[in-house]
Each structure stands twice: as C-alpha cells, then as structure tokens.
Design a protein around this motif. Structure first.
Motif, PDB file in Angstrom:
ATOM      1  N   ALA A  27      40.054  73.428  63.086  1.00 22.26           N
ATOM      2  CA  ALA A  27      39.419  73.279  61.761  1.00 22.26           C
ATOM      3  C   ALA A  27      39.745  74.500  60.909  1.00 22.26           C
ATOM      4  O   ALA A  27      39.726  75.631  61.404  1.00 22.26           O
ATOM      5  N   SER A  28      40.083  74.264  59.641  1.00 20.26           N
ATOM      6  CA  SER A  28      40.358  75.391  58.741  1.00 20.26           C
ATOM      7  C   SER A  28      39.070  76.145  58.449  1.00 20.26           C
ATOM      8  O   SER A  28      37.986  75.569  58.450  1.00 20.26           O
TER       9      SER A  28
ATOM     10  N   SER B  39      42.187  80.155  45.033  1.00 22.75           N
ATOM     11  CA  SER B  39      41.105  81.122  45.265  1.00 22.75           C
ATOM     12  C   SER B  39      39.993  80.555  46.146  1.00 22.75           C
ATOM     13  O   SER B  39      39.236  81.318  46.733  1.00 22.75           O
ATOM     14  N   VAL B  40      39.876  79.221  46.210  1.00 18.84           N
ATOM     15  CA  VAL B  40      38.795  78.630  47.017  1.00 18.84           C
ATOM     16  C   VAL B  40      39.330  77.930  48.262  1.00 18.84           C
ATOM     17  O   VAL B  40      38.563  77.358  49.035  1.00 18.84           O
ATOM     18  N   SER B  41      40.668  77.948  48.448  1.00 16.83           N
ATOM     19  CA  SER B  41      41.220  77.134  49.529  1.00 16.83           C
ATOM     20  C   SER B  41      40.837  77.720  50.887  1.00 16.83           C
ATOM     21  O   SER B  41      40.652  78.932  51.043  1.00 16.83           O
ATOM     22  N   LYS B  42      40.746  76.821  51.864  1.00 24.42           N
ATOM     23  CA  LYS B  42      40.356  77.264  53.205  1.00 24.42           C
ATOM     24  C   LYS B  42      41.523  77.993  53.876  1.00 24.42           C
ATOM     25  O   LYS B  42      42.679  77.818  53.493  1.00 24.42           O
ATOM     26  N   THR B  43      41.212  78.752  54.884  1.00 21.76           N
ATOM     27  CA  THR B  43      42.244  79.478  55.626  1.00 21.76           C
ATOM     28  C   THR B  43      42.686  78.620  56.806  1.00 21.76           C
ATOM     29  O   THR B  43      41.860  78.217  57.626  1.00 21.76           O
ATOM     30  N   PHE B  44      43.984  78.335  56.859  1.00 18.21           N
ATOM     31  CA  PHE B  44      44.525  77.497  57.938  1.00 18.21           C
ATOM     32  C   PHE B  44      44.604  78.323  59.221  1.00 18.21           C
ATOM     33  O   PHE B  44      45.236  79.382  59.231  1.00 18.21           O
ATOM     34  N   LEU B  45      43.987  77.817  60.279  1.00 17.10           N
ATOM     35  CA  LEU B  45      43.954  78.610  61.519  1.00 17.10           C
ATOM     36  C   LEU B  45      44.912  78.087  62.567  1.00 17.10           C
ATOM     37  O   LEU B  45      45.033  78.652  63.651  1.00 17.10           O
ATOM     38  N   GLY B  46      45.598  76.992  62.264  1.00 15.43           N
ATOM     39  CA  GLY B  46      46.565  76.444  63.230  1.00 15.43           C
ATOM     40  C   GLY B  46      46.357  74.951  63.389  1.00 15.43           C
ATOM     41  O   GLY B  46      45.249  74.454  63.156  1.00 15.43           O
ATOM     42  N   ALA B  47      47.447  74.247  63.796  1.00 15.80           N
ATOM     43  CA  ALA B  47      47.379  72.789  63.953  1.00 15.80           C
ATOM     44  C   ALA B  47      46.272  72.428  64.941  1.00 15.80           C
ATOM     45  O   ALA B  47      46.105  73.108  65.964  1.00 15.80           O
TER      46      ALA B  47
END
Ligand SMILES: O=C1C=c2cc(C(=O)O)[nH]c2=CC1=O
Length: 511
Positions: free
Chosen positions: A186-187, A175-183
């Motif tokens: 920065a998330s 629920s608190v994890s960051k959203t991965f935007l790509g290699a």
C-alpha cells in the motif's frame, strides 16, 4: 525614451541575496532551455556584474539603461529563467526589497469576481481557457518517479510538456500524492506538502502567484490579476456558477456543467490516482474526463450543503496565533487550521467540523472537492485567492514577526525555512509569509465583515443609550418648566420695574 539615472554611485549597486540552502524538493521540474555553461552576467544591456562577496553578487547599471530595461533584468523571472544562471547558481534570487525600492513591481489588484464588468468576466474566462491550452514556456513535468526518470534504456528522460493550467493542477497533485513503497504494498499517504500544516497558506499563495505570473506573461499584461470568490455568503446557492463565469449546472445532468460554458469542454488531468498508487506511476499531462460539480448536492453530508457565513470570516480573523503545536489538522486556536477549515471559525478544533476553505471545497461536491483533482475545476483558483486574501488581511491586522511561523516540528515541507514541494526554482515558506502589497506585487480590493457585538458590548450600549434618553427627557422637562415660569412672569422678563417705566416713557415720546 528617458534614461533611468540613479542618484549616487553607491546606489548603483544592487544586492542579490542567496536563497535558502536546505531543500526538501527533489528536482522534479526542470528548465526546458539550457542554462549557459559559464557565468555571463550581462542580463541584456542593463546590468553588469561587478563583484562577488560572501553570499552576494553585485551589479552595476549600465549607462543609458531605461527604467523598464532595468526592471526587466531585475525581475526574478528574467534572472532565473532565461539569463545567466547555470545550475550552481539556481539558488540565487533577487531580494524583493530591491524590486520594491527600484519600483519595479507592477501591482496586480485582485478583485471580487462578482464585481467584474461583463467584459472583464469574459476576458478572465477566456484567459483561463487560453492557459488551459498554452504549453508552458519554461517548465516540463516529470512523469516517472526518480527511480525510472531516465527511462527504460537509461537514456530517455521522462519529462513531458504541460500546459500552463495543467501544470497548476499537476503541482497540487504532486504535493499531495502518496509515496510509492513498492509493487504489492500500500502506498504511504502520510505526507502532504500543501495541506494540514502551516505551509497550507504559503504553499497555495505561491501556487497562485506562479499561475498569475505565467498568465501575465502569456497575455503580455503585467497587471493581469486573478480575481477571487467570496465564498462566505451562506446559503446553498453557488453565485459564481453561471455561464458568464465558472459554468452553470447542465440541465441534463446535475453533476455536469452547462454546454454554454467553455469549462464544459475542459478535461481533467491527474485522475488515475489508483494507477499512481499501485503501479508507482506519476500523473502525466493526459486529459481524461469532464469536470464534475454538483454544488450543495451532497445528500450524504448535509453539513456541507451550505457555504460559510460572513461572520465566520470575522471570527477567524480574530484568532491571534498563526499556528499551534502539533502544527497539523488537529491544531486548536490556530489561525491556519481555522481558515483551512479543520477548526470551528472561532478557532477551537473539532474533528467533525468542516469550515471556511474546506467547506467551500466540499460544497462543490465533485472534481473541486477531491484533493488530488480539485484544481481541475477552475473555481479552485477563485476559492484560493479568497483564502489568500483572508491570510493577507490577517497578516495586515496582526503584523506577526517572521518567527511566529514554526521553524521546526511541523510536518515535512511545512517548516519556515523549507522549500515548498514541488516548486522550481526553490522557494521557502518564509518567503510567502509576508504581506502581499508590500512584498509580492499584488493586493486585494476587499471589504471584511465587521465582528458582531458581544453580549457585554450590547449591555453597555443599552445602558449608555438609556442614560442618554433619561438625560434628554430631563433636559426637555427642565426647559419646559423654565419656559412656563417665564411666561407667567410676563412677556419681557428681562426688564425689571425701573426699565419697564423708562420703556413706557420712551414709547410715549416716540408717539
Ligand atoms: O481539494 C481539496 C479538497 C478537500 C476536501 C477536504 C476535506 O476537508 O474533506 N479538504 C480539502 C482540501 C482541498 O484542497
């Protein structure tokens, strides 16, 4: 066993309300068992499907059904997990008022952990340890993002078994994890489904309820209740940090737990947050290092070396508005932001303040103070049951209408009708914005600190007290003066002259 007879034909129909349609949750937790492919609404021998009408399914209780069978079939869990719900019907759930009216809810009473007997403490600690080791009977966790969920070959779904307690930790991490935007990028950390918004209280309420129900099933004890930690005791001592409860401090390392505590054996999950953020992986069920805890030991932040005071609870319960725009950690005069601990206990927002729930987390100074990891320290459970107890007391005192919970403009996942991420089956914030004893099958045994008197009240009481003293002195003086004057008039002041004579004669004749 006596059959449970229902009084009238009309009463033999029960209502199943359709839950919210709008989902924010991705289906990241799935059932282990396959749902049946066709709709067989037999639910054991207790219920028979009679008809569908708009948004409702009607059932009839089969003859000879005992109340116990009826309740087992009606409880949300048996419907949703094991019985008859194919995918298309996974949004359906039993109207809680039905469970209430059928008296199916067994009430779990949540008590102050410090007031449990030695045996109750032992059983609670051992139940937590069992939950840490018992594979969840119904749920698995996704260990990859949606893009990779079918595995490298496109055919190997990336789900793992998880224990009951580690699922509790994982759901908070997710629920608190960051959203991965790509290699190489920065998330994005701007989304938190469980904190800094109105859903803070409803989200953690459901998280605890799910753990409590899972533990009830595990223990085969429907009355099992999670206790709470009254963290508002002021001072710098952690009263529950003892080996019969949540673990004392190790004598060898001030950041570790004593080896006499079972919790010193626990290993945390969801620790590799850097990997999740840079590689786009998701926490799995791998256990890594021991719990770290150093209560009141944060030398860099003296402000978090003391626990909240009892008065802070009395103050926050007086904040009358549930939440205020922007429905965030900057909200002022918001009960939610106050109990969460971004506002002063009286409700005014102040960016440097950490109070109540946040202060209790930061006081733990270790695993329990880092949001992606904190439920790994079992104190999290007790800290949050107490936060939930305050929420329930606030609901009881203020009797809010459901529409005081914002319907829109809250952060994603926090609006009233939104499903709370990542719970499965879907459950909305609104469903948890209700008083617990009447709707959710548990209650708290708690006493709440009284609000100290205001200056005006103190002055009023002083004036009243002074007037009472003056009145008493006046009355006493008057009585004393009267008594003195009677004494001066003689010993039988009621007898006037003529009666005095009669009295004398009478006494003579008697002699
Ligand atoms: O686990 C948590 C840790 C927290 C730390 C703060 C803070 O105010 O800095 N807040 C937290 C909430 C948590 O849930």
């Amino acid at each position: 066993m006596a059959s449970w007879k229902l009084s009238s034909r009309k009463d033999r129909h029960y209502r199943l309300d359709k839950a919210q349609k709008n989902r924010t949750a991705a289906a990241i937790v799935v059932w282990k068992s396959n749902a049946p492919s066709d709709l067989q609404v037999t639910a054991g021998t207790a219920l028979r499907l009679t008809r569908f009408t708009r948004g409702r399914v009607w059932f009839r209780v089969n003859p000879g059904t005992t109340k116990r069978q009826m309740c087992t079939s009606l409880t949300e869990r048996s419907f949703q997990r094991r019985r008859f719900l194919p995918d298309a019907f996974s949004e359906w759930r039993v109207d809680p008022s039905l469970l209430q009216s059928a008296q199916c809810l067994k009430r779990a009473v949540r008590r102050n952990v410090m007031q449990l007997s030695a045996d109750e403490k032992r059983r609670f600690v051992s139940a937590l340890d069992q939950a840490k080791r018992t594979v969840h009977p119904d749920l698995v966790i996704a260990t990859r993002r949606y893009a990779e969920i079918f595995g490298p070959d496109g055919n190997t779904v990336q789900f793992e078994n998880v224990t009951i307690y580690n699922y509790f930790v994982w759901s908070h991490y997710y629920s608190v994890s960051k959203t991965f935007l790509g290699a190489g990028q920065a998330s994005f950390g701007g989304v938190d489904f469980s904190h800094e918004g109105p859903g803070f209280l409803t989200w953690h309420r459901f998280q605890l309820l799910q753990l409590e129900r899972d533990m009830q099933d595990m223990l085969r004890d429907p009355a099992f209740a999670l206790p709470y930690w009254n963290f508002a005791i002021g001072g710098s001592a952690c009263d529950i940090c003892t080996d019969d409860l949540m673990g004392a401090r190790s004598s060898f390392d001030m950041n570790s737990l004593s080896s006499n505590s079972i919790f010193s054996q626990w290993r945390v999950v969801c620790e590799s947050v850097d990997d999740y953020d840079t590689l786009g992986t998701v926490c799995n069920s791998t256990e890594t290092s021991p719990i770290r805890r150093n209560p009141a030991g944060n030398v860099n932040r003296p402000m978090v070396q003391r626990l909240p005071e009892p008065k802070d609870i009395a103050d926050c319960l007086q904040v009358g508005t549930f939440d205020t725009p922007p429905y965030y950690s900057t909200s002022s005069e918001s009960f939610r932001n106050t109990i969460e601990g971004y506002s002063a206990p009286q409700g005014n927002y102040d960016p440097i303040v950490r109070s109540l729930h946040n202060l209790a987390h930061l006081f733990l100074n270790g695993t329990g103070g880092q949001t992606h990891l904190s439920p790994n320290d079992p104190i999290f459970v007790l800290l949050h049951t107490f936060t939930d107890a305050i929420f329930d007391e606030w609901l009881r005192r203020h009797s809010p209408d459901s529409n005081v919970y914002p319907e829109e403009n809250a952060p994603i996942g926090h609006n009233r009708g939104y499903n709370m991420v990542p719970f499965w089956p879907p459950v909305t914030n609104a469903e948890m914005f209700v008083t617990a004893p009447e709707n959710l099958g548990y209650s708290y045994e708690a006493e709440w600190p009284a609000q100290p008197f205001t200056l005006t009240e103190i002055i009023t009481m002083a004036i009243v007290a002074a007037l009472v003293v003056v009145a008493v002195i006046f009355a006493a003086t008057t009585c004393a003066l009267r008594a003195r004057s009677y004494r001066m008039e003689g010993h039988q002041p009621l007898l006037g002259d003529q009666y005095q004579r009669y009295d004398d004669e009478k006494s003579q004749s008697v002699v």
